[in-house]
Design a protein around this motif. Structure first.
Motif, mmCIF file in Angstrom:
data_model
loop_
_atom_site.group_PDB
_atom_site.id
_atom_site.type_symbol
_atom_site.label_atom_id
_atom_site.label_comp_id
_atom_site.label_asym_id
_atom_site.label_seq_id
_atom_site.Cartn_x
_atom_site.Cartn_y
_atom_site.Cartn_z
ATOM 1 N N ASP A 99 50.710 50.719 57.804
ATOM 2 C CA ASP A 99 50.006 51.380 58.892
ATOM 3 C C ASP A 99 50.647 50.994 60.216
ATOM 4 O O ASP A 99 50.677 49.811 60.565
ATOM 5 N N LYS A 100 51.180 51.986 60.929
ATOM 6 C CA LYS A 100 51.777 51.792 62.254
ATOM 7 C C LYS A 100 52.837 50.697 62.263
ATOM 8 O O LYS A 100 52.893 49.866 63.164
ATOM 9 N N GLY A 101 53.674 50.667 61.237
ATOM 10 C CA GLY A 101 54.780 49.723 61.188
ATOM 11 C C GLY A 101 54.427 48.349 60.655
ATOM 12 O O GLY A 101 55.260 47.451 60.675
ATOM 13 N N LEU A 102 53.214 48.166 60.145
ATOM 14 C CA LEU A 102 52.814 46.878 59.588
ATOM 15 C C LEU A 102 52.557 47.046 58.097
ATOM 16 O O LEU A 102 51.650 47.768 57.683
ATOM 17 N N LEU A 103 53.393 46.398 57.282
ATOM 18 C CA LEU A 103 53.243 46.421 55.838
ATOM 19 C C LEU A 103 52.309 45.291 55.438
ATOM 20 O O LEU A 103 52.575 44.125 55.737
ATOM 21 N N SER A 104 51.197 45.619 54.787
ATOM 22 C CA SER A 104 50.225 44.626 54.329
ATOM 23 C C SER A 104 50.190 44.641 52.814
ATOM 24 O O SER A 104 49.984 45.691 52.197
ATOM 25 N N ILE A 105 50.378 43.481 52.212
ATOM 26 C CA ILE A 105 50.351 43.331 50.763
ATOM 27 C C ILE A 105 49.172 42.428 50.410
ATOM 28 O O ILE A 105 49.058 41.324 50.949
ATOM 29 N N PHE A 106 48.290 42.907 49.534
ATOM 30 C CA PHE A 106 47.115 42.145 49.134
ATOM 31 C C PHE A 106 47.255 41.751 47.670
ATOM 32 O O PHE A 106 47.494 42.603 46.811
ATOM 33 N N ILE A 107 47.086 40.455 47.397
ATOM 34 C CA ILE A 107 47.132 39.928 46.034
ATOM 35 C C ILE A 107 45.786 39.255 45.771
ATOM 36 O O ILE A 107 45.484 38.226 46.373
ATOM 37 N N PRO A 108 44.961 39.824 44.883
ATOM 38 C CA PRO A 108 43.643 39.234 44.639
ATOM 39 C C PRO A 108 43.733 37.956 43.805
ATOM 40 O O PRO A 108 44.691 37.749 43.064
ATOM 41 N N PHE A 109 42.712 37.113 43.950
ATOM 42 C CA PHE A 109 42.608 35.929 43.101
ATOM 43 C C PHE A 109 42.194 36.369 41.698
ATOM 44 O O PHE A 109 41.559 37.412 41.523
ATOM 45 N N THR A 110 42.517 35.561 40.698
ATOM 46 C CA THR A 110 42.034 35.812 39.345
ATOM 47 C C THR A 110 40.551 35.473 39.286
ATOM 48 O O THR A 110 40.029 34.778 40.161
ATOM 49 N N LYS A 111 39.882 35.961 38.281
ATOM 50 C CA LYS A 111 38.441 35.697 38.138
ATOM 51 C C LYS A 111 38.171 34.194 38.027
ATOM 52 O O LYS A 111 37.194 33.692 38.550
ATOM 53 N N GLU A 112 39.065 33.470 37.350
ATOM 54 C CA GLU A 112 38.881 32.029 37.179
ATOM 55 C C GLU A 112 39.046 31.267 38.490
ATOM 56 O O GLU A 112 38.498 30.187 38.663
ATOM 57 N N ALA A 113 39.823 31.812 39.417
ATOM 58 C CA ALA A 113 40.133 31.102 40.663
ATOM 59 C C ALA A 113 39.154 31.413 41.793
ATOM 60 O O ALA A 113 39.214 30.764 42.826
ATOM 61 N N THR A 114 38.274 32.390 41.608
ATOM 62 C CA THR A 114 37.338 32.700 42.684
ATOM 63 C C THR A 114 36.356 31.543 42.875
ATOM 64 O O THR A 114 35.940 30.911 41.896
ATOM 65 N N PRO A 115 36.003 31.242 44.104
ATOM 66 C CA PRO A 115 35.088 30.128 44.359
ATOM 67 C C PRO A 115 33.728 30.352 43.695
ATOM 68 O O PRO A 115 33.210 31.463 43.684
ATOM 69 N N LYS A 116 33.202 29.297 43.129
ATOM 70 C CA LYS A 116 31.890 29.364 42.490
ATOM 71 C C LYS A 116 30.936 28.425 43.221
ATOM 72 O O LYS A 116 31.307 27.312 43.575
ATOM 73 N N PRO A 117 29.710 28.883 43.451
ATOM 74 C CA PRO A 117 28.749 28.005 44.146
ATOM 75 C C PRO A 117 28.339 26.835 43.243
ATOM 76 O O PRO A 117 28.245 26.976 42.030
ATOM 77 N N VAL A 118 28.093 25.723 43.873
ATOM 78 C CA VAL A 118 27.613 24.528 43.167
ATOM 79 C C VAL A 118 26.161 24.310 43.568
ATOM 80 O O VAL A 118 25.838 24.247 44.771
ATOM 81 N N ILE A 119 25.319 24.197 42.588
ATOM 82 C CA ILE A 119 23.904 23.982 42.849
ATOM 83 C C ILE A 119 23.643 22.473 42.963
ATOM 84 O O ILE A 119 24.023 21.689 42.086
ATOM 85 N N ILE A 120 23.006 22.078 44.039
ATOM 86 C CA ILE A 120 22.686 20.678 44.247
ATOM 87 C C ILE A 120 21.360 20.377 43.554
ATOM 88 O O ILE A 120 20.373 21.062 43.785
ATOM 89 N N LYS A 121 21.363 19.364 42.722
ATOM 90 C CA LYS A 121 20.137 19.001 41.989
ATOM 91 C C LYS A 121 19.380 17.906 42.693
ATOM 92 O O LYS A 121 19.875 17.090 43.365
#
Length: 94
Positions: free
Chosen positions: A72-94
């Motif tokens: 877009d307008k001379g700017l090449l943007s490349i997006f590489i998604p994280f794998t499902k295993e690498a996505t941040p997961k919330p930690v529940i505090i007990k």
């Protein structure tokens, strides 16, 4: 995910090649200034269209098979998604 942006002003998107192999991403533009007429004497040449060959080793936490790219307008943007295993997961505090 991971975003890589490359300034490619004056370059047509069909002239840029994006290749993946194993865990490597390559962005290649081969035309460059050498295809422009040489009989001109330039006082100032504002945009240089040099050939380039860029490469990155991509982390295994990124899914290299689902890469998307936009230009877009001379700017090449490349997006590489994280794998499902690498996505941040919330930690529940007990």
């Amino acid at each position: 995910g991971l975003v890589i942006e490359i300034a490619a002003v004056g370059i047509d998107k069909k002239d840029i090649n994006i290749e993946t192999a194993d865990s490597t991403l390559k962005v290649i533009y081969e035309k460059g200034d050498e295809n422009l007429p040489t009989e001109f004497d330039y006082i100032h040449k504002g945009i240089a269209r040099r050939a380039f060959n860029l490469g990155w080793k991509i982390s295994p936490k990124c899914d290299i098979t689902k890469i998307s790219a936009t230009m877009d307008k001379g700017l090449l943007s490349i997006f590489i998604p994280f794998t499902k295993e690498a996505t941040p997961k919330p930690v529940i505090i007990k």
